[in-house]
Scaffold this motif. Structure first.
Motif, short mmCIF file in Angstrom:
data_model
loop_
_atom_site.label_atom_id
_atom_site.label_comp_id
_atom_site.label_asym_id
_atom_site.label_seq_id
_atom_site.Cartn_x
_atom_site.Cartn_y
_atom_site.Cartn_z
N GLY A 167 -33.92 -29.23 8.18
CA GLY A 167 -32.83 -28.49 8.59
C GLY A 167 -31.97 -29.33 9.47
N VAL A 168 -31.63 -28.91 10.50
CA VAL A 168 -31.02 -30.05 11.40
C VAL A 168 -31.66 -31.18 11.83
N HIS A 169 -32.92 -30.64 11.90
CA HIS A 169 -33.94 -31.73 12.15
C HIS A 169 -35.07 -31.67 10.94
N LEU A 170 -35.69 -33.07 10.71
CA LEU A 170 -36.71 -32.99 9.55
C LEU A 170 -38.04 -32.63 10.54
N LYS A 171 -38.44 -31.54 10.14
CA LYS A 171 -39.62 -31.17 10.82
C LYS A 171 -41.10 -31.22 9.91
N ILE A 215 -31.67 -37.69 -1.33
CA ILE A 215 -31.71 -38.27 0.14
C ILE A 215 -32.98 -38.03 1.11
N THR A 216 -33.26 -36.49 1.15
CA THR A 216 -34.45 -36.39 1.98
C THR A 216 -35.49 -36.70 1.21
N SER A 217 -35.59 -36.80 -0.06
CA SER A 217 -36.87 -37.22 -0.57
C SER A 217 -37.37 -38.72 -0.30
N ILE A 218 -36.24 -39.60 -0.15
CA ILE A 218 -36.40 -40.93 0.34
C ILE A 218 -36.75 -40.87 1.64
N GLU A 248 -35.04 -28.10 -2.27
CA GLU A 248 -34.17 -27.11 -1.61
C GLU A 248 -34.80 -26.94 0.13
N TYR A 249 -34.76 -28.19 0.59
CA TYR A 249 -35.01 -28.20 2.16
C TYR A 249 -36.50 -27.92 2.43
#
Length: 341
Positions: free
Chosen positions: A188-192, A132-135, A156-157
């Motif tokens: 994290g809570v936000h994508l930085k 999901i985060t990679s996309i 892993e984040y």
């Protein structure tokens, strides 16, 4: 505004497997039903399509032909999609990400490698978050331009530059590290996003895809007790064009005369010799100690802070480009895709 289009390229690996709860066996995940199986992806404001290798490849079986297949898929669909996510087994992911970074010259779109330690249908899987985060990262845009414009590896984040990574753990979810270069982004809570660490390609240049890789290369790791017969055996490999020596610490090696003589002779016969540290982090600094002065004097190529994965794939790329022997040392010691200082 039109939706960002992302292409998933599934090569194989744990991330593409699902558990059959009746039999307990693993079976291939159907990426055509991706949104149905992972409804969270509907929250991303992008259009996702997938392309799978006909036969999924365990990453231990990955070779240069598979790298060419990935690069060709990106080349053929480059103008149709805004970003690419390559799903890949973790064992050789750093090699593949490094290779693709060289093969895709003037890349101005994200190519994000990811995978997982557990199958996508497992109860405690890391696959969903990584996917999901990679996309999401591949779809990031500002002022109608991709935020990430290079080959990355997300696990892993953390998003790392692909050619700066090494797999460090076979069991933990935190399987990769980039010890000589900071993370490009953190989830994290936000994508930085750490914009100051991103590659900034020349947008006026068009994508050039290099598909000729020369595998007449070798890696030799030094160890106490390393002997002349072993070195002679490696150097007598038919058609050998380049040798990476994984040295101690900051690029140090034994000072035995036989080692010096064989390396000098190899160089005289056209074999490129590269000094790369076997330490996970840090850099080769030839001449800092007496035990590396002999390598510096014979003009061994300085691998600086490059990883072994990035060094071996850079060799394949440069040899495939038929770089002049006179220029080889200078070009290897020059950062091409942010792989070294």
């Amino acid at each position: 505004m039109k939706k960002t289009k992302i292409l998933l390229i599934y090569t194989g690996g744990t991330i593409g497997m699902m558990k059959d709860y009746k039999s307990g066996a693993l079976k291939a995940f159907n990426f055509a039903k991706l949104l149905k199986n992972i409804p969270e992806l509907n929250q991303l404001d992008c259009e996702i399509q997938s392309h799978s290798f006909e036969t999924p490849i365990d990453s231990s079986n990955i070779n240069t032909e598979h790298w060419v297949a990935i690069a060709t898929t990106i080349e053929e669909t480059y103008h149709e999609y805004d970003g690419f996510v390559v799903l890949h087994g973790s064992d050789t992911m750093s090699y593949s990400a490094s290779a693709l970074s060289y093969m895709l010259e003037n890349l101005s779109k994200p190519v994000i490698f990811t995978g997982s330690q557990l199958p996508i249908g497992d109860l405690r899987t890391d696959a969903k978050e990584n996917l999901i985060t990679s996309i999401q990262i591949a779809a990031l845009r500002e002022k109608d331009k991709a935020v990430i414009q290079e080959v990355g590896l997300y696990f892993e984040y953390k998003l790392y530059r692909g050619n700066r990574t090494t797999k460090i753990n076979a069991e933990h979810f935190e399987a990769f590290a980039s010890l000589n270069y900071p993370a490009l982004a953190e989830s994290g809570v936000h994508l930085k996003v750490h914009y100051e660490y991103l590659l900034k390609p020349n947008k006026l240049k068009k994508l050039v895809v290099h598909k000729n890789l020369d595998t007449n290369v070798a890696i030799l790791k030094l160890f106490p007790g390393f002997n002349e017969n072993l070195l002679k055996s490696v150097l007598s490999t038919p058609n050998l064009k380049a040798l990476i020596i994984e040295t101690y610490g900051a690029g140090n090696a034994p000072t035995d005369q036989w080692l010096i003589d064989h390396l000098k002779n190899a160089k005289k016969n056209g074999v490129q010799v590269i000094n790369v540290t076997q330490c996970s982090g840090g850099s080769v600094i030839m001449g800092q100690y007496e035990t590396s002065e002999h390598l510096q004097q014979m003009q061994v190529i300085n691998g600086k802070d490059i990883t072994t994965e990035a060094a071996i794939t850079k060799l394949m790329y440069l040899l495939g480009m038929d770089v002049s022997p006179k220029l080889f040392k200078t070009i290897f010691e020059t950062p091409l895709r942010g792989e070294m200082i």
